[in-house]
Structures are given as C-alpha cells and as structure tokens.
Design a protein around this motif. Structure first.
Motif, PDB file in Angstrom:
ATOM      1  N   ALA A  47       6.769   0.826   0.914  1.00 12.48           N
ATOM      2  CA  ALA A  47       5.365   0.917   0.500  1.00 12.48           C
ATOM      3  C   ALA A  47       4.453   1.306   1.660  1.00 12.48           C
ATOM      4  N   THR A  48       4.749   0.799   2.859  1.00 11.82           N
ATOM      5  CA  THR A  48       3.846   1.026   3.993  1.00 11.82           C
ATOM      6  C   THR A  48       4.294   2.198   4.865  1.00 11.82           C
ATOM      7  N   GLY A 160       0.420  -7.974  -2.262  1.00 10.60           N
ATOM      8  CA  GLY A 160       0.017  -7.315  -1.021  1.00 10.60           C
ATOM      9  C   GLY A 160       0.869  -7.675   0.176  1.00 10.60           C
ATOM     10  N   VAL A 161       1.940  -8.406  -0.051  1.00  6.41           N
ATOM     11  CA  VAL A 161       2.794  -8.835   1.067  1.00  6.41           C
ATOM     12  C   VAL A 161       3.518  -7.617   1.656  1.00  6.41           C
ATOM     13  N   PHE A 162       3.317  -7.360   2.938  1.00  6.26           N
ATOM     14  CA  PHE A 162       3.936  -6.196   3.571  1.00  6.26           C
ATOM     15  C   PHE A 162       4.684  -6.561   4.846  1.00  6.26           C
ATOM     16  N   TRP A 175      -1.003 -12.716   7.937  1.00  5.03           N
ATOM     17  CA  TRP A 175       0.229 -12.018   8.313  1.00  5.03           C
ATOM     18  C   TRP A 175       0.611 -12.385   9.738  1.00  5.03           C
TER      19      TRP A 175
ATOM     20  N   ILE B  56      -2.908   2.923   6.127  1.00  4.95           N
ATOM     21  CA  ILE B  56      -1.587   2.436   5.720  1.00  4.95           C
ATOM     22  C   ILE B  56      -1.701   1.596   4.449  1.00  4.95           C
ATOM     23  N   PRO B  57      -0.938   1.935   3.408  1.00  6.13           N
ATOM     24  CA  PRO B  57      -0.990   1.148   2.173  1.00  6.13           C
ATOM     25  C   PRO B  57      -0.704  -0.337   2.445  1.00  6.13           C
ATOM     26  N   LEU B  58      -1.312  -1.209   1.714  1.00  7.01           N
ATOM     27  CA  LEU B  58      -1.189  -2.675   1.829  1.00  7.01           C
ATOM     28  C   LEU B  58      -1.747  -3.167   3.179  1.00  7.01           C
ATOM     29  N   LYS B  59      -1.173  -2.675   4.283  1.00  8.44           N
ATOM     30  CA  LYS B  59      -1.580  -3.147   5.594  1.00  8.44           C
ATOM     31  C   LYS B  59      -3.048  -2.802   5.879  1.00  8.44           C
TER      32      LYS B  59
END
Lengths: 191, 191
Positions: A47-48, A160-162, A175, B56-59
């Motif tokens: 995802a990131t 939203g956990v990355f 985080w 950056i997605p999510l982050k």
C-alpha cells in the motif's frame, strides 16, 4: 469505561518485538487492556510502496545498528535474526487460529523464539512446534484460518496501519515504539 | 576534548524544525557545540527510493497528524505550511553562502518563517529577504555557492545521512527527533 488499546505489529518487526515488552505495563498503568493484533507488513508495504528496512540503501545499514542500540536502550534481550526478515504468514495464522486465551502467550513465545533464541519463525514447522508447546493446535492450512487472518490484516490496513508497532487508542494512532512517550501522555490526557 | 555534534536537516522537514529547538540545549548540557548542516532530502530520497511523506499512501495522512501532535508534545509553535513540502535548494544555498557566524541565526529564521509564520521558503525571493534582514547577501546564483552546497549535500550522503533530522556524535548516528532520548543517553555515556 476505557476501551482496550489496539496493538498492531508484525512478528518479524524488531521494533514490534521491543514494543511487545512495553505495551502491557504501559496500558495497565492507565487502566487499559491491550488487544494484540498481528498483521503482515508485506501487505502494508504494498500500500505504501515501501520495503523491508534491510533492503533500503543507507536506511538499511542504519536500521541494523538502531535495532541493537534500541534493544539496549529499552533493556530487552535481542539478537538480529538470520534470516531476517522472514515471512510471518504462518505465525500470523497460528495466532488467529489459536483460542483467544492462548494468543498473547503464543505471540510472546513467537517473538522470543525469533529475536532472542534465533529460531526462524518463517518456517511453519517451527511456528507449530512453538504453538504445540503451549497446547495449541492451530490449523494454519485451513481455509477458515486463512480467511480469518486475511480479514484481520485487511481490517488493519483499513484502519490506516502501515507500520509496526502501530497503536490506536480511542481513534488516535501512534506509529513506532518511539511514539510511546506521546502514547503515554495521551493515555494520561489527550493533548 | 569533545567533538562538535553534527546536526543534519532539511529546511522543509517538520521534524528537523522541532529538532532545531532541542539540539543546542541538549548539546550544551553535555559540553558540546553543534555544527548545523542543512542538506537536501530530495537527494537522499533518490538514494533510498523514498518520497516526501505527504505523497505516501497511509503514511502521509498519519504524518500530517503526527507533525501537529509532535509539535504540541515538544511545545514548539507550528503550523503545517502550504505549500508543503517545498524545494529547499535556495534556503540551503543561502545558508552555505552566508558568513559562518550568520548561518545558525539564518537557519533559525528560515525555519521560523516557514513553520511558524507561513512564509514559503521555497521561493528564492523570500529566502533572500530573510537573509537580508539578518545582514546577509548570499549569492545563491553564483557557481561557487552552488558548488559549496552540492559538496555539503554530497558529504552528508557519504556519511549515510538519509533523513531529517539526523545527528552524528563521534561517529554514532541518530535519525529522527524521536532518537533524542537515545542521543541524550549516548552523550552521557555511550551504551
């Protein structure tokens, strides 16, 4: 009535391992319980657009040094495993495929095996041996356990956990073990 | 005789800005001076394959929240600039093109302008106005200043600097304002 703290981590994450030593005493100090929620960093990385730390130029070398120093700083027994990182799909499935009351002891045993005792938890056989030693017989190859694990990982991403560790308290995300100072102040009083 | 602390940062880095408020009192407490070394995160991102946090997605979403919370936690006046991030080439050149005794006051003024007063330091005209207000006339378009800046940024990358803030003490690297607790213990006694 205080909600439990959601504690997300990947079993192959050194910072998740360090945080696993800190989260329960911290939560207890503020009258909270902890819900342990292993996830798969690989899914978050997709995802990131990120990658495991050791594979990143400059940052990878720093990270190896920082893992060791952070462990000394937090006074937690640690040695950098080899291989590192490993797939934690089997570990994650063993967790979600075990009875609820066995899950946290299993998580702690898996972390200790990998980061203190040098057992590769990337291998399903090792994961099952550890689970068995706690009286668990998780069916990690069953579709039901696979689906449950997938659903938990998807739910983490949807929150939203990355990264690992990643803590959510009453909707507020933190985080990294290096946010535990802010987490503690937040538990005392949101700021 | 204690060596100075090398303090690397990018002028568009919120965590660098927060660290700029902390580094001098911390160093002084342990009898150290600080060498301020602005660099260009863009160059580091090329080396690590990374990108500015907001992209950056999510982050990215997490980061915006964390910038604000971290500023409150560290009790530093902060507002998220718009545009953010900006190119800090002009700011970096103004720093290295100014006389040594003016550089730290200029760095502080640039940070304050961007993160407290909402002045876009991505624009060379704004950078020069701030420099002029401190009696500096950096020739940011001269080849000499460009070369000096490039050499400083390259030297930072050669030291392994990939983020902001990044501190090196007697060869030991610390990335992030969230390593200032470890930095402080290290200054007291390497561990």
């Amino acid at each position: 009535m205080c909600q439990p703290i959601d504690f997300y981590f990947d079993f192959s994450s050194p910072y998740g391992y360090l945080a696993a030593h800190k989260i329960e005493p911290l939560a207890a100090k503020y009258g909270r319980s902890v819900t342990w929620r292993p996830m798969l960093l690989g899914a978050a990385f997709k995802a990131t657009g990120s990658a495991p730390l050791p594979s990143i130029p400059l940052k990878g070398d720093y990270a190896k040094r920082d893992f060791l120093r952070s462990a000394r700083f937090h006074n937690v027994a640690f040695r950098l495993p080899d291989p590192f990182p490993v797939s934690t799909v089997a570990a994650c499935r063993a967790f979600y495929g075990s009875p609820e009351e066995k899950r946290v002891p299993l998580a702690k045993a898996l972390f200790r095996a990998y980061f203190a005792d040098g057992v590769s938890i990337g291998e399903a056989a090792n994961v099952l041996k550890i689970a068995n030693s706690l009286g668990c017989r998780p069916e990690i190859d069953s579709q039901a356990v696979k689906d449950k694990t997938r659903a938990e990982v998807d739910a983490a991403l949807a929150k939203g956990v990355f990264g690992s560790p990643y803590v959510i308290v009453d909707g507020e995300p933190f985080w990294g073990i290096d946010r535990f100072d802010q987490l503690e102040r937040w538990l005392r009083e949101p700021f």
